[in-house]
Design an enzyme around this catalytic site. Structure first.
Site: not given
Length: 314
Positions: A58, A80, A144, A196, A216, A219
């Site tokens: 990733e 994803w 990203y 995130c 921000r 999880d």
């Protein structure tokens, strides 16, 4: 990784129950910080097995500026998938069984989960075999990698934030502007999932590179262990290119939450004693962060407890 377990305890003891966009519900706190000394071992969670290969593939996907899940699926990385799959099942092109709230429904209905798995297999096959389908449904928007490598600038130009960061670290290490941001207000609505882990700053002192990440939304059970490992690896790779040692990874969280259907899994983790951290091994023949492939990055001495399964909230 006691810092991570302390975060879990803190949320369980101090968090408030909140609703969320997935309809699952969370226990949440606002504002929390963890610090990891990267010279004392690689911070890969040992209280449950974390798939390091997925972390690596990733991160390299981000670094290359890619935004299509096809690359990840071909690397057997499916973290994803749900967001691209959701794009397909909500489209007019989809004519299969109703997939409304498929993540939550599959977590509570084994029979429906088999239906989702079958549709996901079809999705994977189409992504890999049909370039047009992959272009339409595999692309996650300007997530990203796009922001890191091709931030839209003036007059159609793009800004390579990562390349600029590395050049500045080499030439002006004491700058207070070593920053990469993934939060682009002009494009956030076009992203399958708004970033995130949205903002990072790097800092050089005594020949060591440190990174602070502002996340921000966190999880804590499923995402945060990956985020810690990913940004620790990112710091190592940049430090190697810039001929620096590694310092700290500082992880600052905004909304840090445990989904209500992850509480039992968190309790299982909290009953496990952390083990010794593994060691990161990078291919010594590779110098540039842009040259690394998955096989160039490995860990040694990783002895985790077994994996703990939990549903993902989409």
């Amino acid at each position: 990784m006691e810092q991570y377990l302390n975060l879990c305890r803190y949320i369980k003891e101090n968090g408030i129950i909140k609703s969320d966009r997935t309809g699952t519900g969370t226990k949440s706190v606002f504002g929390y910080q963890m610090r990891f000394d990267l010279s004392k071992g690689f911070p890969l969670l040992t209280t449950k097995k974390t798939a390091f290969r997925l972390v690596v593939s990733e991160l390299l996907w981000f670094i290359k500026g890619d935004t299509n899940v096809k690359t990840l699926i071909e690397a057997n990385n499916h973290i994803w998938d749900e967001w691209a799959f959701e794009k397909w099942v909500k489209s007019e092109s989809y004519d299969g069984p109703d997939m409304t709230n498929f993540g939550v429904r599959a977590a509570n209905d084994e029979e429906f989960k088999l239906v989702v798995d079958k549709q996901m297999e079809i999705f994977h096959s189409k992504i890999i075999s049909d370039d047009q389908f992959a272009d339409e449904f595999g692309d996650l928007g300007p997530v990203y990698g796009k922001q890191w490598r091709s931030w839209p600038g003036k007059d159609g130009e793009t800004i390579d934030q990562l390349q600029n960061l590395i050049e500045q670290l080499k030439t002006n290490p004491d700058s207070r502007r070593h920053i990469i941001t993934a939060w682009n207000p002009a494009e956030v609505d076009e992203m399958a999932l708004p970033p995130c882990h949205s903002f990072m700053q790097f800092y050089v002192a005594n020949g060591k590179l440190s990174c602070q990440l502002y996340q921000r939304s966190a999880d804590v059970f499923l995402g945060v262990p990956f985020n810690i490992a990913s940004y620790a690896l990112f710091t190592h790779l940049i430090a190697k290119e810039c001929n620096l040692e590694v310092g700290e990874f500082v992880h600052t969280l905004g909304d840090a939450h445990i989904y209500l259907n992850h509480m039992e899994q968190v309790d299982t983790q909290l009953n496990r004693t952390p083990r010794q951290l593994p060691t990161l091994v990078l291919n010594s023949q590779k110098d540039s962060i842009f040259e690394f492939e998955v096989e160039d990055i490995s860990i040694e001495g990783y002895d985790p407890y077994p994996r703990i399964k939990a549903p993902i909230a989409v």
